[in-house]
Design a protein around this motif. Sequence first.
Motif, PDB file in Angstrom:
ATOM      1  N   ARG A  22       0.866  -1.322   0.132  1.00 11.09           N
ATOM      2  CA  ARG A  22       0.061  -0.068   0.028  1.00 11.09           C
ATOM      3  C   ARG A  22       0.832   1.234  -0.054  1.00 11.09           C
ATOM      4  O   ARG A  22       2.031   1.017   0.426  1.00 11.09           O
ATOM      5  CB  ARG A  22      -1.008   0.119   1.256  1.00 11.09           C
ATOM      6  N   LEU A  84      10.762  -8.680   3.201  1.00  7.40           N
ATOM      7  CA  LEU A  84       9.503  -9.428   3.209  1.00  7.40           C
ATOM      8  C   LEU A  84       8.503  -8.311   2.913  1.00  7.40           C
ATOM      9  O   LEU A  84       8.156  -7.394   3.416  1.00  7.40           O
ATOM     10  CB  LEU A  84       9.027  -9.817   4.929  1.00  7.40           C
ATOM     11  N   LEU A  95      -0.283 -14.821   4.728  1.00 12.48           N
ATOM     12  CA  LEU A  95       0.863 -15.285   3.712  1.00 12.48           C
ATOM     13  C   LEU A  95       2.004 -14.757   4.234  1.00 12.48           C
ATOM     14  O   LEU A  95       3.116 -15.501   3.980  1.00 12.48           O
ATOM     15  CB  LEU A  95       0.282 -14.417   2.175  1.00 12.48           C
ATOM     16  N   ASN A 124       6.730   0.317  12.727  1.00 17.43           N
ATOM     17  CA  ASN A 124       6.200  -0.943  11.596  1.00 17.43           C
ATOM     18  C   ASN A 124       5.662  -1.608  12.572  1.00 17.43           C
ATOM     19  O   ASN A 124       6.175  -2.842  12.779  1.00 17.43           O
ATOM     20  CB  ASN A 124       7.245  -1.347  10.654  1.00 17.43           C
ATOM     21  N   TYR A 131       6.932 -10.587  13.960  1.00 14.91           N
ATOM     22  CA  TYR A 131       8.278 -11.191  14.121  1.00 14.91           C
ATOM     23  C   TYR A 131       8.418 -11.575  15.481  1.00 14.91           C
ATOM     24  O   TYR A 131       8.882 -12.536  16.022  1.00 14.91           O
ATOM     25  CB  TYR A 131       9.513 -10.176  13.873  1.00 14.91           C
TER      26      TYR A 131
HETATM   27  C1  LIG Z   1       4.197  -7.354   6.885  1.00 15.94           C
HETATM   28  C2  LIG Z   1       3.352  -8.068   5.805  1.00 15.94           C
HETATM   29  C3  LIG Z   1       4.569  -8.616   5.294  1.00 15.94           C
HETATM   30  C4  LIG Z   1       2.630  -9.169   6.749  1.00 15.94           C
HETATM   31  O1  LIG Z   1       1.929  -9.986   5.567  1.00 15.94           O
HETATM   32  P1  LIG Z   1       0.551 -10.273   5.528  1.00 15.94           P
HETATM   33  O2  LIG Z   1       0.233 -11.473   4.796  1.00 15.94           O
HETATM   34  O3  LIG Z   1      -0.438  -8.982   5.404  1.00 15.94           O
HETATM   35  O4  LIG Z   1       0.519 -10.665   7.083  1.00 15.94           O
HETATM   36  P2  LIG Z   1      -0.339 -12.070   7.530  1.00 15.94           P
HETATM   37  O5  LIG Z   1      -1.856 -11.889   7.062  1.00 15.94           O
HETATM   38  O6  LIG Z   1       0.432 -13.266   7.603  1.00 15.94           O
HETATM   39  O7  LIG Z   1      -0.644 -11.523   9.265  1.00 15.94           O
HETATM   40  C5  LIG Z   1       0.417 -11.708  10.126  1.00 15.94           C
HETATM   41  C6  LIG Z   1      -0.071 -11.137  11.481  1.00 15.94           C
HETATM   42  O8  LIG Z   1       0.148  -9.550  11.208  1.00 15.94           O
HETATM   43  C7  LIG Z   1      -1.283  -8.877  11.539  1.00 15.94           C
HETATM   44  N1  LIG Z   1      -1.832  -8.144  10.465  1.00 15.94           N
HETATM   45  C8  LIG Z   1      -1.753  -8.135   9.147  1.00 15.94           C
HETATM   46  N2  LIG Z   1      -1.987  -7.081   8.582  1.00 15.94           N
HETATM   47  C9  LIG Z   1      -2.404  -6.216   9.747  1.00 15.94           C
HETATM   48  C10 LIG Z   1      -2.828  -4.735   9.750  1.00 15.94           C
HETATM   49  N3  LIG Z   1      -2.964  -4.228   8.743  1.00 15.94           N
HETATM   50  N4  LIG Z   1      -3.322  -4.224  10.666  1.00 15.94           N
HETATM   51  C11 LIG Z   1      -2.918  -5.149  11.976  1.00 15.94           C
HETATM   52  N5  LIG Z   1      -2.320  -6.382  12.099  1.00 15.94           N
HETATM   53  C12 LIG Z   1      -2.420  -6.861  10.890  1.00 15.94           C
HETATM   54  C13 LIG Z   1      -2.304 -10.021  11.332  1.00 15.94           C
HETATM   55  O9  LIG Z   1      -3.582 -10.211  12.127  1.00 15.94           O
HETATM   56  C14 LIG Z   1      -1.523 -11.505  11.919  1.00 15.94           C
HETATM   57  O10 LIG Z   1      -1.484 -11.418  13.250  1.00 15.94           O
HETATM   58  P3  LIG Z   1      -1.959 -12.762  13.782  1.00 15.94           P
HETATM   59  O11 LIG Z   1      -1.071 -13.921  13.174  1.00 15.94           O
HETATM   60  O12 LIG Z   1      -1.366 -12.779  15.255  1.00 15.94           O
HETATM   61  O13 LIG Z   1      -3.462 -12.899  13.791  1.00 15.94           O
HETATM   62  C15 LIG Z   1       2.619  -7.125   5.022  1.00 15.94           C
HETATM   63  O14 LIG Z   1       1.713  -6.494   6.087  1.00 15.94           O
HETATM   64  C16 LIG Z   1       3.567  -5.845   4.288  1.00 15.94           C
HETATM   65  O15 LIG Z   1       3.848  -6.500   3.166  1.00 15.94           O
HETATM   66  N6  LIG Z   1       3.504  -4.862   4.806  1.00 15.94           N
HETATM   67  C17 LIG Z   1       4.262  -3.884   4.023  1.00 15.94           C
HETATM   68  C18 LIG Z   1       5.886  -4.220   4.076  1.00 15.94           C
HETATM   69  C19 LIG Z   1       6.455  -4.329   5.081  1.00 15.94           C
HETATM   70  O16 LIG Z   1       6.092  -3.715   6.249  1.00 15.94           O
HETATM   71  N7  LIG Z   1       7.293  -5.350   5.289  1.00 15.94           N
HETATM   72  C20 LIG Z   1       8.006  -5.673   6.572  1.00 15.94           C
HETATM   73  C21 LIG Z   1       9.350  -5.041   6.349  1.00 15.94           C
HETATM   74  S1  LIG Z   1      10.449  -5.241   7.919  1.00 15.94           S
END
Ligand SMILES: CC(C)(COP(=O)(O)OP(=O)(O)OC[C@H]1O[C@@H](n2cnc3c(N)ncnc32)[C@H](O)[C@@H]1OP(=O)(O)O)[C@@H](O)C(=O)NCCC(=O)NCCS
Length: 154
Positions: A22, A84, A95, A124, A131
């Motif tokens: 996003r 990631l 995912l 973040n 993690y």
């Molecule tokens: C961080 C990221 C990789 C997580 O991937 P994702 O597929 O959306 O995450 P998941 O669906 O596996 O969820 C993982 C946990 O995060 C939580 N989560 C995911 N998106 C969320 C949001 N927008 N707000 C709050 N919690 C959130 C989920 O509830 C889940 O927690 P739980 O397993 O305890 O229920 C993704 O949000 C992303 O690409 N973010 C932008 C890039 C980034 O920040 N990368 C990491 C850099 S260090």
Amino acid sequence: MSIELHPVTAQNWRALTKLQVREDQQEFVASNVYSIAQSQFGFENEGHWDFYPFGVYADGEPVGFIMYCLNYGHSRYQGFIMRLMVDERFQGKGLGRAAMTQTLELFRADERIREVGISYEPYNKVAQALYASLGFVEPGEMVGDETLAILKLR
Ligand SMILES: CC(C)(COP(=O)(O)OP(=O)(O)OC[C@H]1O[C@@H](n2cnc3c(N)ncnc32)[C@H](O)[C@@H]1OP(=O)(O)O)[C@@H](O)C(=O)NCCC(=O)NCCS
């Protein structure tokens, strides 16, 4: 849903560069095209780190990207998860967690990796909580302007 990690290749790299986070998340992660370029060269810190970039696939469709690097000679952490991301269309479906879990399984199977590092922007909170739930602990240090967290495997 089947979730798989596939190495970046001549066939899939273009599709992976089309994945995006996003707009409000763009400061958290480099673009995939930047990461794929970076993966070709590695970096030097207590010896050479090799990069391993992967596409994350859900039921055969590219949905995200993960990249780790290895330096078995490093005194602090021998594996580091450099990148990631899950495309904005596919977030919140487990995912990102699955990609991390699969990567950590690879690390657990490799006796040469004793500790794993990761870093993230201090604000973040989604990444930090993800993690921490996988066992990463913050020693209270920064890597550049990012918070460091360490997972002890053995
Ligand atoms: C961080 C990221 C990789 C997580 O991937 P994702 O597929 O959306 O995450 P998941 O669906 O596996 O969820 C993982 C946990 O995060 C939580 N989560 C995911 N998106 C969320 C949001 N927008 N707000 C709050 N919690 C959130 C989920 O509830 C889940 O927690 P739980 O397993 O305890 O229920 C993704 O949000 C992303 O690409 N973010 C932008 C890039 C980034 O920040 N990368 C990491 C850099 S260090």
